[in-house]
Structures are given as structure tokens and as C-alpha cells.
Design an enzyme around this catalytic site. Structure first.
Site, PDB file in Angstrom:
ATOM      1  N   GLU A  51       0.878  -1.168   0.000  1.00 40.99           N
ATOM      2  CA  GLU A  51       0.000   0.000   0.000  1.00 40.99           C
ATOM      3  C   GLU A  51       0.920   1.224   0.000  1.00 40.99           C
ATOM      4  O   GLU A  51       1.675   1.435   0.951  1.00 40.99           O
ATOM      5  CB  GLU A  51      -0.860  -0.053   1.266  1.00 40.99           C
ATOM      6  CG  GLU A  51      -1.930   0.991   1.351  1.00 40.99           C
ATOM      7  CD  GLU A  51      -2.659   0.935   2.719  1.00 40.99           C
ATOM      8  OE1 GLU A  51      -2.659  -0.125   3.372  1.00 40.99           O
ATOM      9  OE2 GLU A  51      -3.185   1.965   3.127  1.00 40.99           O
ATOM     10  N   ASP A  62      -5.196  10.007   9.919  1.00 38.56           N
ATOM     11  CA  ASP A  62      -3.867   9.502  10.243  1.00 38.56           C
ATOM     12  C   ASP A  62      -3.296  10.109  11.512  1.00 38.56           C
ATOM     13  O   ASP A  62      -3.497  11.277  11.815  1.00 38.56           O
ATOM     14  CB  ASP A  62      -2.912   9.766   9.072  1.00 38.56           C
ATOM     15  CG  ASP A  62      -3.197   8.817   7.921  1.00 38.56           C
ATOM     16  OD1 ASP A  62      -3.287   7.608   8.181  1.00 38.56           O
ATOM     17  OD2 ASP A  62      -3.373   9.280   6.789  1.00 38.56           O
TER      18      ASP A  62
END
Lengths: 258, 413
Positions: A51, A62
Site C-alpha cells: 500500500e 492519520d
């Protein structure tokens, strides 16, 4: 085989070998832009799916590690266009399927048709878009599906069962089960609630389920791997790269012994 | 514009006025929606259901109305501005949100959402703030309602709005300086969203402008629509008719949308939004999102924003921390698209000069945000002599004194 089928096949192949599939996350061009291709090649040798994070200025889901990585990559001039060019130019091609993780705005800026065309040409197998819930995904999904690319949907512990089923039907490549109600790199994923949730998701999904967020140790990989076919490792790998460690060695250490 | 486009725009405006926008997907035409992590979708669903059930219920409206009257001090005054009128050659009226409790329009929304949070069973409230006015309003409203409040504020904003940081703390809120990202409002929103993602069930995110995922743009607009309702009836009563121009500053656009909503259905009224022109027209030099932005997704909504060709969000620059935001509410993008509201910008220098003029001629120190509206209104008055102007005075300027101290009156600018 279509690109999204290559992703599912790679995860299933690991299972056929008796392994938990490892999906390894790196932020493109971080910590060192000039080493992107080499790092990607090395990670792809050690993982089943890679990824690649497209850096974005405002990464909503995040934690500090990936925020830091995104900022560092942007400061070095890393863009979605550059990433696609770099992957397209790799020779030999990465040994594992590559999916891009991007927030929506860089994808919108490129335009969905052009994005699908360039991703396909570069050998990218699909996309994970953390700020694109199922209800808003149709325009991007159509463009990617026409090119055989994956749009990997996410579910979380608070997703109602009916939405889990809908996401499992819509996703291509794999279904991304977020382990924790929170941001990446945060609370350690563990507990009986987590097992029940993942088992429930796995039971509903016709495609492989991979569990991510908060995965940092071989013990976790082993525990999660007993429930779902794949796990995703992100912040911990990014931190290993920041320390200058070999990603291959780091990922090998995550594989459960025996 | 073709006749067909005009018809289409008229139909879209009618849909907005009839309450058909935002639609079931939270869109104003193409703008709006919900672009958030999956973890937040159930929380937004709950909020949407809560808004549908409570917001317009007689009980909630009665409680809110009483609190707006007794605690906030509504209706706020409509003040004629005779000396400004003389200087500009226009008839100027000021809608005085600076006289609302805590000194800005922000309290209308903070109070309403805090009441809603309590009804929905929230255990804590998180908020973000730029200039600090929304943070202060949230802290005060949470104190009034009895909910713990945590406010994220960019480190840079903490420095330039030090008085508001102290006010929030005195009002019982925890203020968390955000050191990531651009260390201003945008980073504070990022951090508040991350907090909410981490506890979507117990936490209520008290969003401070008409931005963010559905239903926030709608919810916040409804909380501020009281400004336009009051202003319309006051100006008709006091001035004897509707204004020719309604004008307000636009950052995220909450004060403006509240004021504008009172007049959108009056075709004779021209409506003008003034953005922060900062230091210049280049990307990164201003916060004039509608003037210089492009369509994109930020903080959960599809709207106009300041981003580059690669989709990265630009740093903004404005003398006013409260306008220093690279996006704008989706309803403003809609009103711009259909041409009902015109958006212009005023630069730092024009805003500072306008602030001085308002102080000297009317004895009112407006917020630096509002000073942009003064600058835009003055420009409009030059081209429209003798007309009646209603200006949304969104807040008072006390909080801006540390910034103003860097720009001596009439000094080097």
C-alpha cells in the site's frame, strides 16, 4: 486476471501457503524520495500486497507518524503524478500488487478518468481512499471498475452490520477492516471485542478481509491472522524506515514463527 | 449567461428557499456531501437524525429562544451609522453581532449545538478555533450547559490570540495548541476531527462554521439564520424598507450565511460576501477561496478551496486569523454558482484602514474579520451613491489588539 483480482489472489495465495498475508504500507518518497523505487521493490519482495501512501496536506484519519511522513514527502515534492510515473518506470515490476492509499482531493485534482488510465498503465492495482465512504464512492468506483482496478472499502468497529454487508459487496481486492475506532498508529489493536468484530466482518465478506490500524508485533499478526486472511502494517513500518532499518527484515520479523 | 442558465439558477434558488437543499445526501446542487472516514459515518447519521428530530421541535426552539434572549442578549441591535454614511455617501446600518454575549455571532451556533449535544447524550465536546471566538463561545456555551469542553487551536493562532486562549481557560475549557500542519485553523480542524474519529460515540464535535460534512453546513446555518431574520425585520421597521445591499465577511462563512438567508428571497437586495484578500492575488498570499479557489474536498465537504494542481491544500495568509481558512462553506459555493451572491475580496491593508475608519467615525472597534466587510462595502458605496447598506458586524475587535498593535494607526502600511 484483472488488477483487482491480482490483489485478492495474492492474499488468497498466502493463505494457501498457510501464511497470514501482509499488506505493507509506505508513504511514497519518504523518508528519501530518491530511494522510492528501491524501497518499494524491497517491500514488495517481503509483503503480499504493498500500500503506497500518496502524501496529502490534511490527512484526516492519520496519526502523527503518517502525518509526519506525508509532510516530509510533500516537502520533497512528491505528488500523485510523480508516484505514478515512478511506478510505471520500475523495471522489474514490483513483486507484489501495489495499491495506492490517497485522500480524495489529489485524485479529484487529476480527474477520475485520467487517474484510472494512468494507474492501469503504471501497473497500480487499485486505491484505498480513507475519506471516501461508500455513499460517496460511485463516481470514482465507476472509473476504476471500468479499468478493472480495485476500490478498497473500509469498515470500522462502529459500522452497522448492514453497512458492513454493503461495503463487502462493493469492495474489490480486499475489504479493509479498521481495528480501532481511531486514527492510524494509535491504540494497540487487541481484545475480545476486536475478535468478534473481525469474525463478523469476515463472515459477511466474499472477498478477503485485511485488518489494519495499530498493528505492530508478530503476536498481533498471529492473533489477527487466526481470524482474517490478511493484516495491514503502516505506521510501524514507516517508523522502521525512518530509523533506517531494512523493511524486509522488519516485515520478516512480523511473520509469526513456526 | 443564456436564458436557460438564468432559468436554471432561478430554479435552484427556489429549491434552496423551499428547503429542498441540502438534499438527502447533504448537497447544495453539486456542493457539500460527506467525505469522512467510515468511522464517522454512524456518528454523522446519529447527528443528522438528532437534528431532524430536535432542531425544529417546539420544545427545542422554545429553550433555544429563551437562552438566546436571556443569556446571549438577542435580538442584537441594528445601529445606524450616520458618520460612516456621510463619509461613504450611502445609508449604512450595522447588524451588531459584536453585542452578542462573548462578542461575536459565534455564540448563536455554539449555544445551539451545545444544547443539542446534551440532548443527544454526549459526554464531552470538542471544538476547533481560529481567532478564538468560536472557542470562547464553545467554552461559554458548554459551561452554561454543563458539558466538558476541549478546544483545539493552532499554535500560531494561540500566539496571536493570546487573550482568547486565557478567556477559554477561565471559562473552564481545556485548550490544546496544535503543533502539526500549518498550525492555524485548518490544522485545528484536522486535529478535532481526529479526536472525534477516536471517540465518535461519546464525543460531540461542535463545528464552528458552515463547513464540514453534512449535516454541519445546514445545522450551523440554521443556528445563525436568526441574524438574517432579525436584521430583515429591524431594517424594514427602522429604515422603512429593505436594504439595497447586504454585505458580510466570508471565511468559512457562518456569519455571512446567517445574515444572507434573511434576504435571499428578496430579488431587489444585492448580496455581497467579502473574502480575505491577504497580501495579494497569488496562491498562498490570501484566503479568498471563492475568488481564487477550485472545486475539491477538504474537511469532509465538496466545495471551493485553495489547492494546487496536485490537490494539495495551500497555506493561506490573512491579517485576520478568523478568515485564515483555505475552504468555504458549500452553500456559499452554491450561491456563487447560481449567481445569487457576489463574492469579492479585500486585502489586509484595506481591512486595517476600514477598521480605523469605523473606530474613528462610529466609536465601534470591529473584529478584523468584519473590517473586510467594511472595506468591501465602502468600495460598493462609491459605485452606488445614496443606496442603503446593511452590514453584518460579525464581532468585536478586542481580541485583535495584539495584531493591531503591530500595525500602528495610520502607520506603515
Amino acid at each position: 486476471m484483472k488488477p483487482h483480482e491480482q490483489v485478492s489472489a495474492a492474499i488468497r495465495a498466502a493463505g494457501a501457503e498457510g501464511r497470514t498475508a501482509l499488506v505493507a504500507f509506505i508513504t511514497a518518497g519518504y523518508p528519501d524520495k530518491s530511494r522510492f523505487r528501491a524501497t518499494l521493490a524491497e517491500v514488495a519482495e517481503a509483503a503480499d500486497v504493498v500500500e503506497v501512501g500518496v502524501p496529502f496536506s490534511d490527512p484526516m484519519a492519520d496519526g502523527l507518524t503518517i502525518q509526519r511522513a506525508s509532510r516530509g514527502a510533500i516537502e520533497q515534492g512528491v505528488t500523485l503524478s510523480w508516484i505514478l510515473d515512478e511506478i510505471a518506470a520500475m523495471e522489474p515490476k514490483p513483486a507484489a500488487p501495489v495499491v495506492l492509499m490517497s485522500y480524495l482531493n489529489p485524485l479529484l485534482a487529476m480527474g477520475y478518468e485520467r487517474l484510472a488510465e494512468r494507474a492501469l498503465a503504471a501497473g497500480v492495482a487499485g486505491f484505498i481512499v480513507p475519506d471516501l465512504p461508500l455513499d460517496e464512492s460511485e463516481p470514482l468506483d465507476e472509473a476504476l471498475a471500468a479499468a478493472g482496478l480495485a476500490l478498497i472499502h473500509l469498515v470500522s468497529p462502529v459500522t452497522p452490520p448492514v453497512r458492513v454487508e454493503a461495503a463487502a459487496r462493493a469492495t474489490r481486492g480486499f475489504l479493509y477492516a479498521v481495528n480501532v475506532t481511531g486514527i492510524t498508529g494509535g491504540a494497540k489493536a487487541a481484545g475480545e471485542g476486536l475478535q468478534a468484530y473481525l469474525a463478523g466482518v469476515a463472515a459477511k465478506s466474499p472477498v478477503p478481509v485485511c485488518a489494519g490500524f495499530g498493528v505492530r508485533s508478530a503476536e498481533q499478526v498471529k492473533a489477527l491472522g487466526a481470524i482474517v486472511p490478511g493484516v495491514i502494517v503502516g505506521s510501524a513500518l514507516v517508523e522502521a524506515l525512518e530509523r533506517g532499518e531494512s523493511p524486509a527484515a522488519f516485515l520478516a520479523a512480523l511473520r509469526p514463527a513456526g | 449567461m443564456t436564458a436557460r442558465q438564468e432559468q436554471d439558477h432561478a430554479a435552484q434558488l427556489e429549491a434552496l428557499l423551499d428547503g429542498r437543499f441540502p438534499d438527502a445526501r447533504g448537497r447544495f446542487g453539486p456542493w457539500g456531501g460527506r467525505y469522512v472516514p467510515e468511522t464517522l459515518v454512524p456518528a454523522l447519521d446519529r447527528l443528522q437524525a438528532g437534528v431532524a428530530e430536535h432542531l425544529h421541535s417546539p420544545e427545542f426552539q422554545a429553550c433555544l429562544g429563551a437562552e438566546l434572549r436571556d443569556w446571549v442578549g438577542r435580538p442584537t441591535a441594528l445601529t445606524p451609522a450616520p458618520r460612516l454614511s456621510e463619509a461613504w455617501g450611502a445609508e449604512v446600518w450595522l447588524k451588531r453581532e459584536d453585542l452578542a454575549h462573548t462578542g461575536a455571532h459565534k455564540i448563536n451556533n455554539a449555544l445551539g449545538q451545545a444544547m443539542l449535544a446534551k440532548m443527544l447524550g454526549a459526554k464531552r465536546v470538542v471544538a476547533e478555533t481560529g481567532a478564538g471566538q468560536h472557542g470562547v463561545a464553545s467554552a461559554a456555551a458548554c459551561a452554561r450547559i454543563g458539558l466538558p469542553c476541549l478546544v483545539y487551536m493552532g499554535e500560531i493562532d494561540c500566539e496571536r490570540q493570546v487573550l482568547n486562549v486565557e478567556r477559554m481557560r477561565r471559562l473552564g475549557a481545556e485548550v490544546v495548541p496544535v503543533t502539526s500542519g500549518d498550525r492555524t485553523l485548518r490544522a485545528a480542524i484536522d486535529e478535532a476531527l481526529r479526536d472525534w474519529v477516536s471517540d465518535p460515540e461519546g464525543t460531540y464535535y461542535l463545528l464552528g462554521s458552515v463547513v464540514g460534512p453534512h449535516p454541519y453546513p445546514y445545522l450551523v446555518r440554521e443556528m445563525h439564520a436568526v441574524i438574517g431574520r432579525e436584521a430583515r425585520s429591524q431594517v424594514i421597521e427602522r429604515a422603512g424598507g429593505l436594504p439595497d445591499l447586504v454585505v458580510a465577511c466570508v471565511g468559512g462563512g457562518s456569519n455571512a450565511i446567517g445574515l444572507f438567508h434573511g434576504f435571499l428571497g428578496d430579488p431587489s437586495v444585492e448580496i455581497l460576501g467579502i473574502e480575505a484578500g491577504g497580501r495579494g492575488a497569488g496562491l498562498g498570499e490570501n484566503a479568498a477561496t471563492i475568488s481564487f479557489g477550485r472545486p475539491g474536498v477538504l474537511h469532509g465537504t465538496y466545495s471551493l478551496l485553495l489547492s494546487d494542481d496536485d490537490g494539495q491544500i495551500y497555506e493561506t495568509d490573512s491579517v485576520s486569523a478568523g478568515l485564515d481558512y483555505p475552504g468555504v462553506g458549500p452553500e456559499h459555493a452554491f450561491l456563487h454558482t447560481i449567481g445569487r451572491v457576489r463574492y469579492e475580496y479585500a486585502g489586509d491593508v484595506d481591512a486595517l484602514n476600514a477598521l480605523d475608519e469605523c473606530c474613528e467615525l462610529e466609536g465601534i472597534l470591529p473584529a478584523l474579520e468584519t473590517a473586510h466587510a467594511f472595506a468591501g462595502a465602502k468600495r460598493w458605496a462609491r459605485d452606488n451613491p445614496g443606496k442603503r447598506i446593511l452590514l453584518g458586524l460579525s464581532g468585536r475587535g478586542d481580541k485583535d489588539m495584539p495584531t493591531l498593535a503591530k500595525f500602528p494607526k495610520g502607520g506603515a502600511r
